[in-house]
Write a protein that holds these residues in place. Structure first.
Motif, PDB file in Angstrom:
ATOM      1  N   THR A   6      32.244  -8.208 -16.927  1.00  0.00           N
ATOM      2  CA  THR A   6      32.151  -8.023 -15.570  1.00  0.00           C
ATOM      3  C   THR A   6      33.380  -8.653 -14.728  1.00  0.00           C
ATOM      4  O   THR A   6      33.062  -9.903 -14.996  1.00  0.00           O
ATOM      5  CB  THR A   6      30.766  -8.067 -14.824  1.00  0.00           C
ATOM      6  OG1 THR A   6      29.804  -7.053 -15.169  1.00  0.00           O
ATOM      7  CG2 THR A   6      31.086  -7.606 -13.168  1.00  0.00           C
ATOM      8  N   GLU A   8      35.172  -9.819 -11.389  1.00  0.00           N
ATOM      9  CA  GLU A   8      35.265  -9.724  -9.719  1.00  0.00           C
ATOM     10  C   GLU A   8      36.692  -9.523  -9.315  1.00  0.00           C
ATOM     11  O   GLU A   8      37.630 -10.417  -9.517  1.00  0.00           O
ATOM     12  CB  GLU A   8      34.575 -10.866  -9.123  1.00  0.00           C
ATOM     13  CG  GLU A   8      33.099 -11.109  -9.762  1.00  0.00           C
ATOM     14  CD  GLU A   8      32.119 -10.185  -8.946  1.00  0.00           C
ATOM     15  OE1 GLU A   8      32.777  -9.740  -7.972  1.00  0.00           O
ATOM     16  OE2 GLU A   8      31.106 -10.138  -9.341  1.00  0.00           O
ATOM     17  N   ASP A  65      32.988  -3.609 -16.486  1.00  0.00           N
ATOM     18  CA  ASP A  65      32.874  -3.473 -15.232  1.00  0.00           C
ATOM     19  C   ASP A  65      33.767  -4.331 -14.122  1.00  0.00           C
ATOM     20  O   ASP A  65      33.888  -5.285 -14.312  1.00  0.00           O
ATOM     21  CB  ASP A  65      31.379  -3.575 -14.619  1.00  0.00           C
ATOM     22  CG  ASP A  65      30.420  -2.412 -15.350  1.00  0.00           C
ATOM     23  OD1 ASP A  65      30.951  -1.572 -15.599  1.00  0.00           O
ATOM     24  OD2 ASP A  65      29.242  -2.864 -15.259  1.00  0.00           O
ATOM     25  N   ILE A  66      34.286  -3.502 -13.175  1.00  0.00           N
ATOM     26  CA  ILE A  66      35.309  -4.152 -12.186  1.00  0.00           C
ATOM     27  C   ILE A  66      34.509  -3.966 -10.853  1.00  0.00           C
ATOM     28  O   ILE A  66      33.977  -2.625 -10.454  1.00  0.00           O
ATOM     29  CB  ILE A  66      36.362  -3.480 -12.234  1.00  0.00           C
ATOM     30  CG1 ILE A  66      37.367  -3.987 -13.577  1.00  0.00           C
ATOM     31  CG2 ILE A  66      37.427  -4.184 -11.004  1.00  0.00           C
ATOM     32  CD1 ILE A  66      38.770  -3.327 -13.517  1.00  0.00           C
ATOM     33  N   THR A  67      34.147  -4.853 -10.054  1.00  0.00           N
ATOM     34  CA  THR A  67      33.605  -4.864  -8.812  1.00  0.00           C
ATOM     35  C   THR A  67      34.747  -5.112  -7.613  1.00  0.00           C
ATOM     36  O   THR A  67      35.339  -6.104  -7.849  1.00  0.00           O
ATOM     37  CB  THR A  67      32.499  -5.814  -8.555  1.00  0.00           C
ATOM     38  OG1 THR A  67      32.809  -7.109  -8.995  1.00  0.00           O
ATOM     39  CG2 THR A  67      31.242  -5.672  -9.451  1.00  0.00           C
ATOM     40  N   VAL A  68      34.796  -4.395  -6.714  1.00  0.00           N
ATOM     41  CA  VAL A  68      35.716  -4.666  -5.524  1.00  0.00           C
ATOM     42  C   VAL A  68      35.141  -4.485  -4.239  1.00  0.00           C
ATOM     43  O   VAL A  68      34.601  -3.481  -3.963  1.00  0.00           O
ATOM     44  CB  VAL A  68      36.909  -3.535  -5.565  1.00  0.00           C
ATOM     45  CG1 VAL A  68      37.756  -4.099  -4.633  1.00  0.00           C
ATOM     46  CG2 VAL A  68      37.536  -3.587  -6.942  1.00  0.00           C
ATOM     47  N   ASP A  71      31.875  -2.043  -4.160  1.00  0.00           N
ATOM     48  CA  ASP A  71      32.105  -0.668  -5.099  1.00  0.00           C
ATOM     49  C   ASP A  71      32.188  -1.293  -6.502  1.00  0.00           C
ATOM     50  O   ASP A  71      32.835  -2.596  -6.886  1.00  0.00           O
ATOM     51  CB  ASP A  71      33.484  -0.089  -4.977  1.00  0.00           C
ATOM     52  CG  ASP A  71      33.823   1.047  -5.713  1.00  0.00           C
ATOM     53  OD1 ASP A  71      32.718   1.341  -6.358  1.00  0.00           O
ATOM     54  OD2 ASP A  71      34.829   1.530  -5.721  1.00  0.00           O
ATOM     55  N   LYS A  72      31.593  -0.679  -7.349  1.00  0.00           N
ATOM     56  CA  LYS A  72      31.706  -1.068  -8.962  1.00  0.00           C
ATOM     57  C   LYS A  72      31.865   0.079  -9.829  1.00  0.00           C
ATOM     58  O   LYS A  72      31.397   1.096  -9.755  1.00  0.00           O
ATOM     59  CB  LYS A  72      30.197  -1.779  -9.354  1.00  0.00           C
ATOM     60  CG  LYS A  72      30.056  -2.358 -10.726  1.00  0.00           C
ATOM     61  CD  LYS A  72      28.736  -3.073 -10.808  1.00  0.00           C
ATOM     62  CE  LYS A  72      28.821  -3.494 -12.451  1.00  0.00           C
ATOM     63  NZ  LYS A  72      27.091  -4.258 -12.438  1.00  0.00           N
ATOM     64  N   PHE A  73      32.678   0.052 -10.849  1.00  0.00           N
ATOM     65  CA  PHE A  73      32.985   1.059 -11.691  1.00  0.00           C
ATOM     66  C   PHE A  73      33.407   0.428 -13.234  1.00  0.00           C
ATOM     67  O   PHE A  73      33.747  -0.658 -13.286  1.00  0.00           O
ATOM     68  CB  PHE A  73      34.155   1.952 -11.160  1.00  0.00           C
ATOM     69  CG  PHE A  73      35.237   1.079 -10.688  1.00  0.00           C
ATOM     70  CD1 PHE A  73      36.459   0.748 -11.773  1.00  0.00           C
ATOM     71  CD2 PHE A  73      35.574   0.723  -9.404  1.00  0.00           C
ATOM     72  CE1 PHE A  73      37.622   0.019 -11.530  1.00  0.00           C
ATOM     73  CE2 PHE A  73      36.647  -0.182  -9.309  1.00  0.00           C
ATOM     74  CZ  PHE A  73      37.593  -0.450 -10.201  1.00  0.00           C
ATOM     75  N   HIS A  74      33.281   1.353 -14.173  1.00  0.00           N
ATOM     76  CA  HIS A  74      33.510   1.378 -15.537  1.00  0.00           C
ATOM     77  C   HIS A  74      35.253   1.410 -15.647  1.00  0.00           C
ATOM     78  O   HIS A  74      35.759   2.441 -15.111  1.00  0.00           O
ATOM     79  CB  HIS A  74      32.738   2.029 -16.491  1.00  0.00           C
ATOM     80  CG  HIS A  74      31.364   1.901 -16.287  1.00  0.00           C
ATOM     81  ND1 HIS A  74      30.369   0.992 -16.163  1.00  0.00           N
ATOM     82  CD2 HIS A  74      30.492   3.130 -16.006  1.00  0.00           C
ATOM     83  CE1 HIS A  74      29.214   1.148 -16.003  1.00  0.00           C
ATOM     84  NE2 HIS A  74      29.118   2.512 -15.957  1.00  0.00           N
ATOM     85  N   ARG A  96      39.719   4.092 -15.381  1.00  0.00           N
ATOM     86  CA  ARG A  96      38.405   4.290 -14.863  1.00  0.00           C
ATOM     87  C   ARG A  96      37.747   5.269 -15.912  1.00  0.00           C
ATOM     88  O   ARG A  96      38.345   6.375 -16.116  1.00  0.00           O
ATOM     89  CB  ARG A  96      38.356   5.159 -13.318  1.00  0.00           C
ATOM     90  CG  ARG A  96      38.626   4.124 -12.147  1.00  0.00           C
ATOM     91  CD  ARG A  96      38.131   4.854 -11.117  1.00  0.00           C
ATOM     92  NE  ARG A  96      38.291   3.998  -9.875  1.00  0.00           N
ATOM     93  CZ  ARG A  96      39.579   3.851  -8.950  1.00  0.00           C
ATOM     94  NH1 ARG A  96      40.625   4.860  -9.311  1.00  0.00           N
ATOM     95  NH2 ARG A  96      39.546   3.119  -8.041  1.00  0.00           N
TER      96      ARG A  96
END
Length: 244
Positions: A6, A8, A65-68, A71-74, A96
Motif C-alpha cells: 500500500t 500513500e 493499493d494507492i491511497t489519495v 480514496d483507495k484503489f488497486h 487502475r
C-alpha cells in the motif's frame, strides 16, 4: 486479489520540470495513474517506500493499493523511469485495475531442477530463450512466475510454451504460436567421439604416407640427379665445342 503493498500518495496539482524537481528534493516521486473510465490523475509517492517495493523484484506483475486522501484503489505498475547515473526513481506510471479487469502482464520464468537435469549433468548448457512471458489474465490470477521443469530435458531438447501448464484463466498474449522458452544445448558423448575417431584415422593415414613417398624417391632422387649430370653418350664437353 493479492495486494503486494500500500502506497500513500498525495495529489499533484502542478506540472513541469521545475515542479518535478521540487518534489524530488522533498523525497517524493511524480507519478501518473490512468485507466478504466476515470481521467489520468497526477500524484506523488514517497521515494523510500516506492524504491523498496521496486527493488523487491517482479514489480510490474504485482498489484498495489494507492491511497489519495480518502480514496483507495488497486493499481498495476506499468513504468518506472530512473536517473541514468544514480538509478534513483524519477517518475512512475500506474494503471487502475478492478477485480474483473483483463490485463497484459509480463511474468518472469523460473527454471526448476537444474541441478538434477539429465542434460545438464551430461555437460549441457541451459539457455533461457525467454526470461519473461507476456500473459493475459485478471489481476487476481497473476502468477508470481512461470515454472519450467528441466528434470528430464536432455542435450538438444527444448521446452515450448505448450509444454508448460499455465494457471487457470491465464493465457499467453501470443496466440497460436508454440514458442520456445528454454533449451539445453551441447554435444552428446557420441558427437564428441566422432572428431576423435576422425582425427585418429587422419593420423594413421599421415603415418603411412612417408613410406610411400620414400619408395618413389629413387625415380627422382639422388640417382636421377646424377644421371642428369652425366653427359649424353657421344657428346663432347662444352669447352671443346667452343674451341672449334
Amino acid at each position: 486479489m493479492k495486494i503486494a503493498a500500500t502506497l500513500e500518495a498525495q495529489p499533484r496539482n502542478t506540472s513541469g520540470k521545475g515542479a518535478a524537481r521540487a518534489l524530488r528534493r522533498l523525497g517524493r516521486v511524480p507519478a501518473v495513474v490512468y485507466g478504466r473510465t476515470k481521467e489520468p490523475a497526477s500524484i506523488s509517492l514517497p521515494l523510500k517506500e516506492l524504491t523498496l517495493e521496486y527493488r523487491k523484484g517482479s514489480f510490474f506483475n504485482k498489484i498495489v493499493d494507492i491511497t489519495v486522501g480518502g480514496d483507495k484503489f488497486h493499481a498495476l505498475p506499468r513504468d518506472v523511469q530512473t536517473h541514468p547515473v544514480t538509478d534513483v526513481i524519477e517518475h512512475a506510471d500506474f494503471q487502475r485495475v478492478e477485480k474483473d479487469s483483463i490485463i497484459h502482464v509480463f511474468v518472469p520464468v523460473k527454471v526448476l531442477n537444474q541441478e538434477k537435469s539429465v542434460g545438464l549433468k551430461r555437460g549441457g548448457v541451459l539457455n533461457i530463450v525467454r526470461h519473461e512471458i507476456e500473459l493475459v489474465c485478471t489481476p487476481d490470477a497473476i502468477p508470481s512466475a512461470i515454472e519450467v521443469d528441466v528434470l528430464t530435458s536432455d542435450i538438444g531438447s527444448s521446452v515450448h510454451i505448450n509444454d508448460i501448464k499455465l494457471p487457470a484463466n491465464v493465457r499467453t498474449a501470443i496466440k497460436d504460436r508454440n514458442f520456445t522458452v528454454v533449451t539445453v544445448a551441447g554435444r552428446t558423448k557420441e558427437e564428441e567421439e566422432r572428431p576423435v575417431v576422425a582425427a585418429a584415422a587422419a593420423a594413421d593415414g599421415a603415418a603411412a604416407a612417408p613410406g610411400a613417398a620414400g619408395a618413389a624417391a629413387p625415380a627422382g632422387g639422388a640417382d636421377a640427379k646424377g644421371a642428369a649430370a652425366k653427359p649424353a653418350a657421344g657428346a663432347k664437353p662444352a669447352a671443346d665445342a667452343k674451341k672449334k
